[in-house]
Design a protein around this motif. Structure first.
Motif, short mmCIF file in Angstrom:
data_model
loop_
_atom_site.label_atom_id
_atom_site.label_comp_id
_atom_site.label_asym_id
_atom_site.label_seq_id
_atom_site.Cartn_x
_atom_site.Cartn_y
_atom_site.Cartn_z
N PRO A 254 -56.64 16.86 -47.88
CA PRO A 254 -57.40 16.16 -48.92
C PRO A 254 -58.47 17.01 -49.59
O PRO A 254 -58.82 16.78 -50.75
N GLU A 255 -58.99 18.01 -48.88
CA GLU A 255 -60.02 18.87 -49.46
C GLU A 255 -59.44 20.05 -50.21
O GLU A 255 -60.18 20.90 -50.73
N GLY A 256 -58.11 20.15 -50.30
CA GLY A 256 -57.47 21.21 -51.05
C GLY A 256 -57.13 22.42 -50.20
O GLY A 256 -57.46 22.50 -49.01
N TYR A 257 -56.48 23.37 -50.84
CA TYR A 257 -55.98 24.57 -50.16
C TYR A 257 -56.71 25.81 -50.65
O TYR A 257 -57.00 25.96 -51.85
N ASP A 258 -56.99 26.69 -49.72
CA ASP A 258 -57.55 27.99 -50.10
C ASP A 258 -56.48 28.88 -50.71
O ASP A 258 -56.78 29.71 -51.57
N ALA A 259 -55.24 28.71 -50.26
CA ALA A 259 -54.15 29.53 -50.77
C ALA A 259 -52.83 28.80 -50.63
O ALA A 259 -52.66 27.97 -49.71
N VAL A 260 -51.90 29.10 -51.53
CA VAL A 260 -50.52 28.65 -51.42
C VAL A 260 -49.65 29.89 -51.36
O VAL A 260 -49.77 30.81 -52.19
N VAL A 261 -48.79 29.95 -50.36
CA VAL A 261 -47.82 31.04 -50.20
C VAL A 261 -46.47 30.48 -50.59
O VAL A 261 -45.90 29.65 -49.88
N GLY A 266 -40.39 27.29 -59.30
CA GLY A 266 -39.73 26.15 -59.93
C GLY A 266 -40.73 25.10 -60.38
O GLY A 266 -41.88 25.39 -60.74
N ALA A 267 -40.29 23.85 -60.33
CA ALA A 267 -41.04 22.75 -60.93
C ALA A 267 -42.37 22.46 -60.26
O ALA A 267 -43.26 21.88 -60.88
N VAL A 268 -42.55 22.88 -59.00
CA VAL A 268 -43.80 22.54 -58.30
C VAL A 268 -44.95 23.46 -58.67
O VAL A 268 -46.11 23.10 -58.47
N LEU A 269 -44.68 24.62 -59.23
CA LEU A 269 -45.73 25.61 -59.39
C LEU A 269 -46.81 25.14 -60.37
O LEU A 269 -48.00 25.15 -60.03
N GLY A 270 -46.42 24.75 -61.55
CA GLY A 270 -47.41 24.35 -62.56
C GLY A 270 -48.31 23.21 -62.10
O GLY A 270 -49.53 23.38 -61.99
N PRO A 271 -47.75 22.03 -61.80
CA PRO A 271 -48.60 20.93 -61.33
C PRO A 271 -49.23 21.19 -59.97
O PRO A 271 -50.27 20.63 -59.63
N GLY A 272 -48.61 22.07 -59.19
CA GLY A 272 -49.14 22.36 -57.86
C GLY A 272 -50.46 23.09 -57.87
O GLY A 272 -51.18 23.09 -56.86
N LEU A 273 -50.82 23.71 -58.98
CA LEU A 273 -52.10 24.41 -59.06
C LEU A 273 -53.27 23.47 -58.77
O LEU A 273 -54.33 23.91 -58.31
N SER A 274 -53.06 22.17 -59.02
CA SER A 274 -54.13 21.20 -58.75
C SER A 274 -54.42 21.04 -57.26
O SER A 274 -55.45 20.47 -56.88
N LEU A 275 -53.52 21.54 -56.42
CA LEU A 275 -53.75 21.46 -54.97
C LEU A 275 -54.81 22.45 -54.50
O LEU A 275 -55.38 22.28 -53.42
N LEU A 276 -55.08 23.47 -55.30
CA LEU A 276 -55.99 24.52 -54.88
C LEU A 276 -57.45 24.11 -55.03
O LEU A 276 -57.82 23.43 -56.00
N ARG A 277 -58.26 24.55 -54.09
CA ARG A 277 -59.70 24.42 -54.24
C ARG A 277 -60.18 25.38 -55.33
O ARG A 277 -59.47 26.32 -55.72
N THR A 278 -61.39 25.18 -55.80
CA THR A 278 -61.98 26.11 -56.76
C THR A 278 -61.96 27.52 -56.17
O THR A 278 -62.37 27.74 -55.03
N GLY A 279 -61.44 28.46 -56.96
CA GLY A 279 -61.35 29.84 -56.49
C GLY A 279 -60.13 30.12 -55.64
O GLY A 279 -60.00 31.24 -55.11
N GLY A 280 -59.21 29.15 -55.52
CA GLY A 280 -58.03 29.33 -54.68
C GLY A 280 -57.02 30.29 -55.27
O GLY A 280 -57.06 30.63 -56.46
N ARG A 281 -56.06 30.73 -54.44
CA ARG A 281 -55.04 31.69 -54.85
C ARG A 281 -53.65 31.12 -54.64
O ARG A 281 -53.35 30.61 -53.56
#
Length: 363
Positions: A254-261, A266-281
């Motif tokens: 719920p507090e977001g991700y520091d990084a996504v590996v 595909g389709a998850v990448l664009g909307p998936g950026l919202s999963l990152l915390r501020t400054g995430g990678r």
């Protein structure tokens, strides 16, 4: 194998056989282009060593190189290897563990007899962060054979490693790529990381390596593989077949991700950026879900996010992987082993993606 020949200059072991068994691809195509042949044992030149192959790992790059699919994105009628056209026949197999049996340089006799893990890459420069310029089993003959010639600087001694040869052969491409992704994503202790394609070679390696760093790991995979992925170090598993990967991933952190590996894109990448915390990678090294994506760039710059591409490893990252292997910090998951004559069956199983862990060929 047939009769032996005298040792070349610099060789300090028993005479080598003249020929060896090897599995080659005769061109781009389906499984039918894979053939087992008797071929001459290669001889090392200056700055090279001859390695007796004890185990060689299978990778998706073997499939895509054989199929020639690296050229298909720009022109579906063009078939190439990863870095361009290939010469055939070609011995595949980038992941090699074995023992040095000969040197092409008499002054470099020290490595003879050493148990080694081979860095499959040659690089575009001398620096620690140079990029791969060619790869064993693609631009050069690889490890689906009884012997392989490699640059002596790429044969890393692992005599003290507690890992078996089969486990060592699981490391170079998958674990090197995963380690590069974690490095570029700055994943460290206390971070929360989301890993897509977590039951595949690179994804599972990323799970194990991120867990070993003390990160909290949320893994995306099909539900039937969830228990195996948890056993590898995932703290939570998101079932990709549930149809709501992003919502479930958000619920797991719920507090977001520091990084996504990400090895899926595909389709998850664009909307998936919202999963990152501020400054995430968001680090991407594959496109199993599709290479064309839509991104709202405002999500990137308003939250100071980073979208990072990551290809394989660098010399510095591979040196780190060798140290991990020497200490046995991570024990690779091996799904199955195959004799050299069963490379066709190994690649067929790899393409089905029903397994968890690495497939290894044992000559």
């Amino acid at each position: 194998m047939s009769q032996t020949s005298p040792p070349p200059s610099g060789l300090l072991t028993q005479p080598l056989p003249r020929t060896m068994r090897a599995v080659v691809i005769t061109g781009h195509g389906g499984l039918d282009v894979i053939e087992e042949r008797e071929v001459p044992v290669p001889r090392p030149g200056p700055g090279e060593v001859l390695v007796r192959v004890h185990a060689a790992g299978c990778n998706n790059t073997d499939l895509w190189t054989r199929e020639g699919s690296y050229g298909a994105a720009e022109d579906p009628d063009v078939r190439t290897g990863w870095l361009g056209p290939l010469d055939f026949p070609r011995i595949q197999g980038a992941d090699v563990a074995g023992r040095v049996v000969a040197s092409g340089d008499g002054a470099a006799a020290g490595p003879i007899g050493a148990r080694v893990l081979v860095d499959p890459a040659e690089y575009d420069g001398p620096g620690p962060d140079a990029r791969p310029a060619d790869v064993l089993g693609s631009e050069r003959n690889g490890g689906f054979a009884e012997y392989v010639v490699v640059p002596s600087t790429r044969a890393h001694s692992v005599d003290e490693s507690p890992l078996t040869d089969v486990e060592l052969a699981a490391l170079p491409i998958a674990y090197g790529t995963a380690l590069g992704m974690l490095d570029r994503g700055a994943v460290s202790e206390g971070h929360t990381v989301l890993i897509t394609g977590a039951s595949g070679g690179v994804g599972l390696a990323a799970v194990q390596l991120a867990h070993s760093r003390g990160a909290r790991v949320v893994a995306v995979c099909s539900g039937d593989k969830g228990e195996a992925v948890r056993s590898a170090g995932a703290d939570a598993v998101v079932d990709r077949r549930g149809g709501q990967v992003l919502a479930d991933a958000a619920g797991a952190a719920p507090e977001g991700y520091d990084a996504v590996v990400d090895v899926v894109a595909g389709a998850v990448l664009g909307p998936g950026l919202s999963l990152l915390r501020t400054g995430g990678r968001w680090v991407v090294a594959g496109a199993l879900g599709g290479w064309a994506v839509d991104i709202d760039v405002r999500k990137l710059y308003l939250a100071n996010l980073s979208l990072v591409g990551s290809t394989m490893h660098t010399p510095r990252i591979f040196d780190h992987l060798v140290e991990i292997a020497r200490r046995g910090e991570v024990r690779p998951v091996v799904a199955a082993t195959f004799p050299l004559g069963k490379v066709r069956e190994a690649q067929a199983q790899l393409a089905q993606r029903r397994h968890v862990g690495k497939l290894i060929v044992v000559p």
